[in-house]
Scaffold this active site. Structure first.
Site, PDB file in Angstrom:
ATOM      1  N   PRO A   7      45.563  42.443  42.244  1.00  0.00           N
ATOM      2  CA  PRO A   7      46.641  41.489  42.519  1.00  0.00           C
ATOM      3  C   PRO A   7      47.230  41.019  41.190  1.00  0.00           C
ATOM      4  CG  PRO A   7      44.498  40.415  42.745  1.00  0.00           C
ATOM      5  CD  PRO A   7      44.227  41.876  42.477  1.00  0.00           C
ATOM      6  N   GLU A   9      50.280  38.392  40.064  1.00  0.00           N
ATOM      7  CA  GLU A   9      51.365  37.474  40.417  1.00  0.00           C
ATOM      8  C   GLU A   9      52.561  37.678  39.483  1.00  0.00           C
ATOM      9  OE1 GLU A   9      53.542  33.699  40.188  1.00  0.00           O
ATOM     10  OE2 GLU A   9      51.967  34.116  38.718  1.00  0.00           O
ATOM     11  N   CYS A  98      41.999  32.872  38.220  1.00  0.00           N
ATOM     12  CA  CYS A  98      43.300  32.605  37.615  1.00  0.00           C
ATOM     13  C   CYS A  98      43.154  31.676  36.407  1.00  0.00           C
ATOM     14  CB  CYS A  98      44.248  31.992  38.646  1.00  0.00           C
ATOM     15  SG  CYS A  98      45.869  31.678  37.938  1.00  0.00           S
ATOM     16  N   ASN A 199      36.379  45.326  36.814  1.00  0.00           N
ATOM     17  CA  ASN A 199      37.812  45.136  36.542  1.00  0.00           C
ATOM     18  C   ASN A 199      38.004  44.666  35.097  1.00  0.00           C
ATOM     19  OD1 ASN A 199      40.047  42.474  36.977  1.00  0.00           O
ATOM     20  ND2 ASN A 199      40.726  44.587  37.075  1.00  0.00           N
ATOM     21  N   GLY A 200      39.034  45.213  34.480  1.00  0.00           N
ATOM     22  CA  GLY A 200      39.437  44.779  33.147  1.00  0.00           C
ATOM     23  C   GLY A 200      39.472  45.897  32.134  1.00  0.00           C
ATOM     24  N   GLY A 223      44.394  47.124  37.071  1.00  0.00           N
ATOM     25  CA  GLY A 223      45.544  46.222  36.991  1.00  0.00           C
ATOM     26  C   GLY A 223      46.644  46.809  36.138  1.00  0.00           C
ATOM     27  N   ARG A 224      46.782  46.263  34.920  1.00  0.00           N
ATOM     28  CA  ARG A 224      47.897  46.675  34.057  1.00  0.00           C
ATOM     29  C   ARG A 224      47.876  48.165  33.750  1.00  0.00           C
ATOM     30  NH1 ARG A 224      46.184  42.929  29.534  1.00  0.00           N
ATOM     31  NH2 ARG A 224      44.233  43.684  30.456  1.00  0.00           N
TER      32      ARG A 224
HETATM   33  C1  LIG Z   1      50.785  39.246  35.229  1.00  0.00           C
HETATM   34  C2  LIG Z   1      49.415  39.110  35.860  1.00  0.00           C
HETATM   35  C3  LIG Z   1      49.276  38.430  37.060  1.00  0.00           C
HETATM   36  C4  LIG Z   1      48.015  38.294  37.666  1.00  0.00           C
HETATM   37  N1  LIG Z   1      47.919  37.680  38.894  1.00  0.00           N
HETATM   38  C5  LIG Z   1      46.713  37.661  39.541  1.00  0.00           C
HETATM   39  C6  LIG Z   1      46.607  37.163  40.869  1.00  0.00           C
HETATM   40  O1  LIG Z   1      47.591  36.750  41.510  1.00  0.00           O
HETATM   41  N2  LIG Z   1      45.374  37.151  41.433  1.00  0.00           N
HETATM   42  C7  LIG Z   1      44.260  37.606  40.773  1.00  0.00           C
HETATM   43  O2  LIG Z   1      43.164  37.578  41.330  1.00  0.00           O
HETATM   44  N3  LIG Z   1      44.349  38.107  39.540  1.00  0.00           N
HETATM   45  C8  LIG Z   1      45.540  38.164  38.917  1.00  0.00           C
HETATM   46  N4  LIG Z   1      45.634  38.740  37.673  1.00  0.00           N
HETATM   47  C9  LIG Z   1      44.445  39.365  37.056  1.00  0.00           C
HETATM   48  C10 LIG Z   1      44.379  40.872  37.418  1.00  0.00           C
HETATM   49  O3  LIG Z   1      44.182  41.028  38.800  1.00  0.00           O
HETATM   50  C11 LIG Z   1      43.237  41.548  36.649  1.00  0.00           C
HETATM   51  O4  LIG Z   1      42.045  40.895  36.976  1.00  0.00           O
HETATM   52  C12 LIG Z   1      43.438  41.503  35.142  1.00  0.00           C
HETATM   53  O5  LIG Z   1      44.759  41.880  34.793  1.00  0.00           O
HETATM   54  C13 LIG Z   1      42.439  42.420  34.415  1.00  0.00           C
HETATM   55  O6  LIG Z   1      42.595  43.741  34.826  1.00  0.00           O
HETATM   56  P1  LIG Z   1      43.400  44.820  33.930  1.00  0.00           P
HETATM   57  O7  LIG Z   1      42.849  44.722  32.525  1.00  0.00           O
HETATM   58  O8  LIG Z   1      43.110  46.116  34.623  1.00  0.00           O
HETATM   59  O9  LIG Z   1      44.839  44.421  33.973  1.00  0.00           O
HETATM   60  C14 LIG Z   1      46.870  38.848  37.037  1.00  0.00           C
HETATM   61  C15 LIG Z   1      47.022  39.504  35.806  1.00  0.00           C
HETATM   62  C16 LIG Z   1      48.273  39.650  35.222  1.00  0.00           C
HETATM   63  C17 LIG Z   1      48.391  40.392  33.912  1.00  0.00           C
END
Ligand SMILES: Cc1cc2nc3c(=O)[nH]c(=O)nc-3n(C[C@H](O)[C@H](O)[C@H](O)COP(=O)(O)O)c2cc1C
Length: 319
Positions: A7, A9, A98, A199-200, A223-224
């Site tokens: 997810p 946002e 969050c 995750n991460g 995620g990203r």
């Molecule tokens: C722009 C943005 C918005 C995010 N919004 C949410 C969200 O609404 N709910 C949530 O549980 N995590 C949110 N996250 C965290 C991501 O779900 C994820 O845990 C985090 O980006 C790490 O994973 P990644 O390194 O693969 O991106 C958000 C992250 C980013 C960068």
């Protein structure tokens, strides 16, 4: 082994979920967090955040969508979770990660990791309120300013009734600063019986292999990395399934970019739509040199017709 789209946002809305899940490899995805304060939200708000509810809680590609709630009041979260289920949510996910100041100030997101008893109470109440066949899941960071309480938090969530945990392997204070501490995912999995998703910081297939080795868990939430490399889930799934991986090259990505733009134009204002496209193209520059060239051209463009032309739209769409 499951692969989930994280997810995000302000980034992974219904439009990007639609496009990314069409590339393949994603088993399920999650709404942006839906903030619950002190009242039952109108059904229209759930439909706005999750238009897929109107079509069986699935993206057009048939990938299931889960509904994520964020809040701190167990009873209010439970009532809203029950409503989300009535509206068709197949799984309720709870956000305990969050890092946003405004959210933390009003006692939501990662700040709750300071209160494992409250985590337990929230999951228990939500679990009680939703039909037995609907799983309740949790997404957590390792802690607020230190991972010392991570195992207590994970235990509280699992014992409260979480069917699985997603662990974003950083604290709130770590923000998004690399590295992600995948070894903590292993520690969490050691103390809970439910499955744990890592995750991460998984941006490439190699990252995923290292993450799996260090965390010891199979399930992954991307995620990203997946937004920047839309075929990342497909690549991981191909390795999992022992089938050939067909990369998504720029030519194959362009129609998806165009479709993203058409949907953005239909759903957003002419002022907002270009920004959303630029946001995604900026992330694609990590993977595609063509995206860097495109971003340079798009950067200052605010006129929607011109934006459409820059991404090679075959016609100038009506406003
Ligand atoms: C722009 C943005 C918005 C995010 N919004 C949410 C969200 O609404 N709910 C949530 O549980 N995590 C949110 N996250 C965290 C991501 O779900 C994820 O845990 C985090 O980006 C790490 O994973 P990644 O390194 O693969 O991106 C958000 C992250 C980013 C960068």
């Amino acid at each position: 082994m499951q692969i989930a789209l994280a997810p995000m946002e302000g980034l992974v809305d219904n439009i990007l979920r639609d496009v990314l899940t069409r590339v393949g490899g994603i088993d399920w995805c999650v709404t942006e967090f839906i903030r619950v304060c002190d009242r039952l939200l109108p059904a229209a708000h759930f439909h706005k955040m999750a238009p897929e509810l109107a079509s069986g809680a699935q993206t057009a590609a048939g990938v299931a969508l889960r509904v994520q709630l964020l809040g701190s009041d167990p009873v209010c979260l439970a009532e809203n979770a029950a409503l989300a289920c009535e509206l068709g949510a197949p799984v309720i996910d709870l956000n305990f990660g969050c890092p946003a100041k405004t959210v933390n100030k009003s006692r939501g997101g990662a700040v709750l990791l300071k209160e494992p008893e409250l985590l337990h109470a929230i999951v228990r109440e939500v679990r009680r309120a939703v039909p037995a066949h609907i799983p309740v899941t949790s997404k957590m960071r390792l802690g607020f300013d230190s991972p010392d309480g991570a195992l207590d938090c994970a235990t509280a969530l699992a014992e409260g009734g979480s069917a699985h945990l997603v662990v974003h392997a950083r604290t709130k204070v770590d923000g998004y600063k690399p590295p992600a501490h995948w070894e903590w995912v292993a520690r969490v999995q050691d103390v809970v019986k439910v499955p744990v998703f890592a995750n991460g910081e998984v941006w490439t297939l190699e990252d995923w292999r290292r993450c799996r080795e260090i965390s010891g868990v199979e399930d992954i939430m991307l995620g990203r990395g997946l937004v920047s490399r839309p075929d990342l889930a497909r690549q991981i799934a191909a390795e999992r399934d022992g089938v050939e991986f067909v990369p998504l090259d720029w030519q194959a990505l362009l129609p998806l970019l165009q479709d993203f733009w058409l949907q953005a134009r239909a759903e957003l204002t002419p002022r907002a739509a270009p920004g959303r496209l630029k946001q995604w193209v900026a992330m694609l520059t990590r993977t595609y040199p063509e995206a860097t060239a495109l971003f340079t051209e798009l950067r200052r463009e605010t006129d929607c017709d011109r934006v459409g032309q820059l991404i090679g739209m075959p016609f100038i769409e009506a406003a």
